[in-house]
Design an enzyme around this catalytic site. Sequence first.
Site, PDB file in Angstrom:
ATOM      1  N   HIS A 186       0.875  -1.190   0.000  1.00 19.80           N
ATOM      2  CA  HIS A 186       0.000   0.000   0.000  1.00 19.80           C
ATOM      3  C   HIS A 186       0.906   1.233   0.000  1.00 19.80           C
ATOM      4  O   HIS A 186       1.759   1.385  -0.876  1.00 19.80           O
ATOM      5  CB  HIS A 186      -0.929  -0.108   1.216  1.00 19.80           C
ATOM      6  CG  HIS A 186      -2.062   0.864   1.272  1.00 19.80           C
ATOM      7  ND1 HIS A 186      -2.362   1.750   0.270  1.00 19.80           N
ATOM      8  CD2 HIS A 186      -2.986   1.097   2.259  1.00 19.80           C
ATOM      9  CE1 HIS A 186      -3.419   2.474   0.620  1.00 19.80           C
ATOM     10  NE2 HIS A 186      -3.813   2.105   1.817  1.00 19.80           N
ATOM     11  N   ILE A 194       7.850  -5.760  -8.191  1.00 16.23           N
ATOM     12  CA  ILE A 194       8.504  -4.462  -8.341  1.00 16.23           C
ATOM     13  C   ILE A 194       7.548  -3.407  -7.790  1.00 16.23           C
ATOM     14  O   ILE A 194       6.439  -3.220  -8.293  1.00 16.23           O
ATOM     15  CB  ILE A 194       8.816  -4.146  -9.834  1.00 16.23           C
ATOM     16  CG1 ILE A 194       9.543  -5.341 -10.492  1.00 16.23           C
ATOM     17  CG2 ILE A 194       9.611  -2.862  -9.939  1.00 16.23           C
ATOM     18  CD1 ILE A 194      10.885  -5.696  -9.913  1.00 16.23           C
ATOM     19  N   GLY A 218       5.666  -0.040  -6.912  1.00 17.20           N
ATOM     20  CA  GLY A 218       5.288   1.099  -7.765  1.00 17.20           C
ATOM     21  C   GLY A 218       4.584   0.673  -9.046  1.00 17.20           C
ATOM     22  O   GLY A 218       4.206   1.530  -9.847  1.00 17.20           O
ATOM     23  N   HIS A 221      -1.899  -2.412  -9.722  1.00 17.09           N
ATOM     24  CA  HIS A 221      -2.933  -1.843  -8.853  1.00 17.09           C
ATOM     25  C   HIS A 221      -4.148  -2.744  -8.919  1.00 17.09           C
ATOM     26  O   HIS A 221      -4.535  -3.180  -9.990  1.00 17.09           O
ATOM     27  CB  HIS A 221      -3.297  -0.426  -9.317  1.00 17.09           C
ATOM     28  CG  HIS A 221      -4.104   0.329  -8.322  1.00 17.09           C
ATOM     29  ND1 HIS A 221      -5.464   0.178  -8.211  1.00 17.09           N
ATOM     30  CD2 HIS A 221      -3.728   1.218  -7.366  1.00 17.09           C
ATOM     31  CE1 HIS A 221      -5.890   0.951  -7.242  1.00 17.09           C
ATOM     32  NE2 HIS A 221      -4.874   1.581  -6.700  1.00 17.09           N
ATOM     33  N   ARG A 270      -3.139   9.179 -11.883  1.00 16.33           N
ATOM     34  CA  ARG A 270      -2.399  10.086 -10.996  1.00 16.33           C
ATOM     35  C   ARG A 270      -0.899  10.019 -11.285  1.00 16.33           C
ATOM     36  O   ARG A 270      -0.169  10.992 -11.115  1.00 16.33           O
ATOM     37  CB  ARG A 270      -2.667   9.733  -9.530  1.00 16.33           C
ATOM     38  CG  ARG A 270      -4.130   9.772  -9.147  1.00 16.33           C
ATOM     39  CD  ARG A 270      -4.359   9.143  -7.791  1.00 16.33           C
ATOM     40  NE  ARG A 270      -3.880   7.767  -7.749  1.00 16.33           N
ATOM     41  CZ  ARG A 270      -3.723   7.042  -6.658  1.00 16.33           C
ATOM     42  NH1 ARG A 270      -4.036   7.577  -5.493  1.00 16.33           N
ATOM     43  NH2 ARG A 270      -3.282   5.800  -6.711  1.00 16.33           N
ATOM     44  N   ASP A 273       2.618   5.923  -6.663  1.00 12.79           N
ATOM     45  CA  ASP A 273       3.838   5.864  -5.850  1.00 12.79           C
ATOM     46  C   ASP A 273       5.111   5.837  -6.693  1.00 12.79           C
ATOM     47  O   ASP A 273       6.151   6.322  -6.270  1.00 12.79           O
ATOM     48  CB  ASP A 273       3.801   4.628  -4.929  1.00 12.79           C
ATOM     49  CG  ASP A 273       2.714   4.754  -3.884  1.00 12.79           C
ATOM     50  OD1 ASP A 273       2.543   5.856  -3.344  1.00 12.79           O
ATOM     51  OD2 ASP A 273       2.010   3.745  -3.631  1.00 12.79           O
ATOM     52  N   ARG A 324      -3.840  11.925   2.961  1.00  8.03           N
ATOM     53  CA  ARG A 324      -5.017  11.047   2.960  1.00  8.03           C
ATOM     54  C   ARG A 324      -5.892  11.265   4.206  1.00  8.03           C
ATOM     55  O   ARG A 324      -7.029  10.770   4.253  1.00  8.03           O
ATOM     56  CB  ARG A 324      -4.544   9.585   2.833  1.00  8.03           C
ATOM     57  CG  ARG A 324      -5.644   8.552   2.696  1.00  8.03           C
ATOM     58  CD  ARG A 324      -6.560   8.774   1.496  1.00  8.03           C
ATOM     59  NE  ARG A 324      -5.895   8.771   0.201  1.00  8.03           N
ATOM     60  CZ  ARG A 324      -5.576   7.704  -0.513  1.00  8.03           C
ATOM     61  NH1 ARG A 324      -5.876   6.517  -0.064  1.00  8.03           N
ATOM     62  NH2 ARG A 324      -4.971   7.826  -1.703  1.00  8.03           N
TER      63      ARG A 324
HETATM   64  N1  COA Z   1       5.598  -6.647  -9.792  1.00  4.56           N
HETATM   65  C1  COA Z   1       5.619  -7.888 -10.313  1.00  4.56           C
HETATM   66  N2  COA Z   1       4.529  -8.671 -10.443  1.00  4.56           N
HETATM   67  C2  COA Z   1       3.372  -8.140 -10.034  1.00  4.56           C
HETATM   68  C3  COA Z   1       3.270  -6.858  -9.501  1.00  4.56           C
HETATM   69  C4  COA Z   1       4.430  -6.119  -9.396  1.00  4.56           C
HETATM   70  N3  COA Z   1       4.422  -4.880  -8.876  1.00  4.56           N
HETATM   71  N4  COA Z   1       1.977  -6.609  -9.198  1.00  4.56           N
HETATM   72  C5  COA Z   1       1.286  -7.693  -9.521  1.00  4.56           C
HETATM   73  N5  COA Z   1       2.121  -8.625 -10.030  1.00  4.56           N
HETATM   74  C6  COA Z   1       1.775  -9.954 -10.494  1.00  4.56           C
HETATM   75  C7  COA Z   1       1.687 -10.916  -9.320  1.00  4.56           C
HETATM   76  O1  COA Z   1       2.918 -11.519  -9.036  1.00  4.56           O
HETATM   77  C8  COA Z   1       0.666 -11.891  -9.799  1.00  4.56           C
HETATM   78  O2  COA Z   1       1.289 -12.760 -10.734  1.00  4.56           O
HETATM   79  P1  COA Z   1       0.936 -14.330 -10.735  1.00  4.56           P
HETATM   80  O3  COA Z   1      -0.554 -14.380 -11.036  1.00  4.56           O
HETATM   81  O4  COA Z   1       1.832 -14.861 -11.782  1.00  4.56           O
HETATM   82  O5  COA Z   1       1.261 -14.782  -9.342  1.00  4.56           O
HETATM   83  C9  COA Z   1      -0.307 -11.015 -10.591  1.00  4.56           C
HETATM   84  O6  COA Z   1       0.447  -9.883 -11.008  1.00  4.56           O
HETATM   85  C10 COA Z   1      -1.505 -10.572  -9.777  1.00  4.56           C
HETATM   86  O7  COA Z   1      -1.039 -10.065  -8.526  1.00  4.56           O
HETATM   87  P2  COA Z   1      -1.930  -9.962  -7.227  1.00  4.56           P
HETATM   88  O8  COA Z   1      -1.037  -9.741  -6.049  1.00  4.56           O
HETATM   89  O9  COA Z   1      -2.910 -11.068  -7.156  1.00  4.56           O
HETATM   90  O10 COA Z   1      -2.761  -8.662  -7.546  1.00  4.56           O
HETATM   91  P3  COA Z   1      -3.348  -7.691  -6.496  1.00  4.56           P
HETATM   92  O11 COA Z   1      -4.512  -7.042  -7.116  1.00  4.56           O
HETATM   93  O12 COA Z   1      -3.575  -8.350  -5.184  1.00  4.56           O
HETATM   94  O13 COA Z   1      -2.122  -6.675  -6.322  1.00  4.56           O
HETATM   95  C11 COA Z   1      -0.870  -4.871  -5.725  1.00  4.56           C
HETATM   96  C12 COA Z   1      -2.197  -5.329  -6.316  1.00  4.56           C
HETATM   97  C13 COA Z   1      -0.854  -3.346  -5.704  1.00  4.56           C
HETATM   98  C14 COA Z   1      -0.737  -5.373  -4.289  1.00  4.56           C
HETATM   99  C15 COA Z   1       0.295  -5.406  -6.574  1.00  4.56           C
HETATM  100  O14 COA Z   1       0.205  -4.922  -7.903  1.00  4.56           O
HETATM  101  C16 COA Z   1       1.650  -5.063  -5.998  1.00  4.56           C
HETATM  102  O15 COA Z   1       2.166  -5.789  -5.133  1.00  4.56           O
HETATM  103  N6  COA Z   1       2.296  -3.944  -6.460  1.00  4.56           N
HETATM  104  C17 COA Z   1       3.518  -3.499  -5.886  1.00  4.56           C
HETATM  105  C18 COA Z   1       3.261  -2.693  -4.621  1.00  4.56           C
HETATM  106  C19 COA Z   1       2.707  -1.323  -4.912  1.00  4.56           C
HETATM  107  O16 COA Z   1       3.188  -0.616  -5.788  1.00  4.56           O
HETATM  108  N7  COA Z   1       1.709  -0.926  -4.125  1.00  4.56           N
HETATM  109  C20 COA Z   1       1.077   0.372  -4.260  1.00  4.56           C
HETATM  110  C21 COA Z   1      -0.291   0.224  -4.807  1.00  4.56           C
HETATM  111  S1  COA Z   1      -1.014   1.798  -5.132  1.00  4.56           S
END
Ligand code: COA
Length: 372
Positions: free
Chosen positions: A224, A258, A260, A263, A273, A315, A340
């Site tokens: 998050h 990775i 950032g 979503h 954004r 982010d 926020r």
């Molecule tokens: N880097 C690499 N792979 C990613 C990824 C990322 N940032 N975000 C998602 N994926 C991949 C996952 O590994 C997964 O692959 P798989 O199906 O082969 O296992 C697939 O995409 C789906 O991921 P999932 O975690 O189920 O999706 P989610 O909706 O729960 O995840 C986030 C959303 C934001 C948690 C996720 O994109 C993430 O971890 N991003 C990085 C953290 C981040 O930037 N957070 C800020 C959000 S505003």
Amino acid sequence: MTNVQTEYRPGLDGVIAAETVLSFLDTVEGRILIKGYDLIELSKEKGYLDIVHLMIEDSLPTDEQRKAVEERLKENYAGPKEVIDVLKLLPKDTDPMDALRTGVSVLGSFDGALDDRSPETNKDRAYRLLGQMPTIVANSYRILNDLEVIDPDESLPYSDNFLYMITGERPSELEADIFDNSLLLYSEHEMPNSTFTARVIASTNSDMYGALTGGVASLKGNLHGGANEAVMHLLVEGKDVDGFVNLLKEKLANRERIMGFGHRVYMKKIDPRAVQMKEALYELCEAKGDFELYEMCVAGEELMAEEKGLFPNLDYYAAPVYWMLNIPIEMYTPIFFSSRTVGLAAHVLEQHANNRLFRPRVKYNGEAYREL
Ligand code: COA
């Protein structure tokens, strides 16, 4: 064996958890609606305090009303001295998000009318919290790092003062505008984990400070709000375009996430954004005459699109913008929370105004009845 009728969705993916008039991620039209206004359009014409008035008072302010909001926040800059005293007691290696969590929690003890959840008192609280947030965020970092505590400068606009208290330097107009814009973009975003957390807590009739304290804990995580700090650590480790691209390739080869990118709601589209903050980064690099950080970010964005079909979230570009504004990395997530605060406070107000206790069920995978 189940007596629960609804389908299980891990992570509550796609589940409607609340009714709201505050905001909506309209992925079909590609809009983030804030009380009906497009957040990106707002970000081009308006400032953070306009959003504060919009979220709390339900309308965009006139110039006079914006001034009145600013005065109200300034009246609350100082806050109880005891909060700073408590922050001074924390071990120096405390994470600034944990210090913020403690600060917000301690503020609750000085409210004096904690049991009053009426809309008027909750609005008052929201303004008080918004006024005190820059002081707590900036000075908790300063205290943890043995730096001089800075008094707010009431002659400065709200966001200018916030940035001044963080860096100790009066910002240029460009810096202050971009910082204010980042606060606006971070201000509200429908139902992320921290907003859900705050609403769940508020739904027990618990108070706004408790709801926001839980919100800080939620926002700290790197899935998050903590992602903005994690992005900057990656950029620092990468050092230059080639180093950064190689670092990302290495992490992808190790099946690491990775920060950032990606979503839950935007999925395979860019977060609108992030586009705004990418432009802000370009402007800051242009003003400095050094585009390396911008080029690194663009190279990372291109790699992730090619390799994973994933796009940046806010982010990813807010982090290098904050770096260019000389903000210490550990403050990126506390700043996100500070911005926020208005969204969370508005959600708590809404929850209290029309409440039903959150109490979901489970998909039970344990043993069936076992005789003792
Ligand atoms: N880097 C690499 N792979 C990613 C990824 C990322 N940032 N975000 C998602 N994926 C991949 C996952 O590994 C997964 O692959 P798989 O199906 O082969 O296992 C697939 O995409 C789906 O991921 P999932 O975690 O189920 O999706 P989610 O909706 O729960 O995840 C986030 C959303 C934001 C948690 C996720 O994109 C993430 O971890 N991003 C990085 C953290 C981040 O930037 N957070 C800020 C959000 S505003």
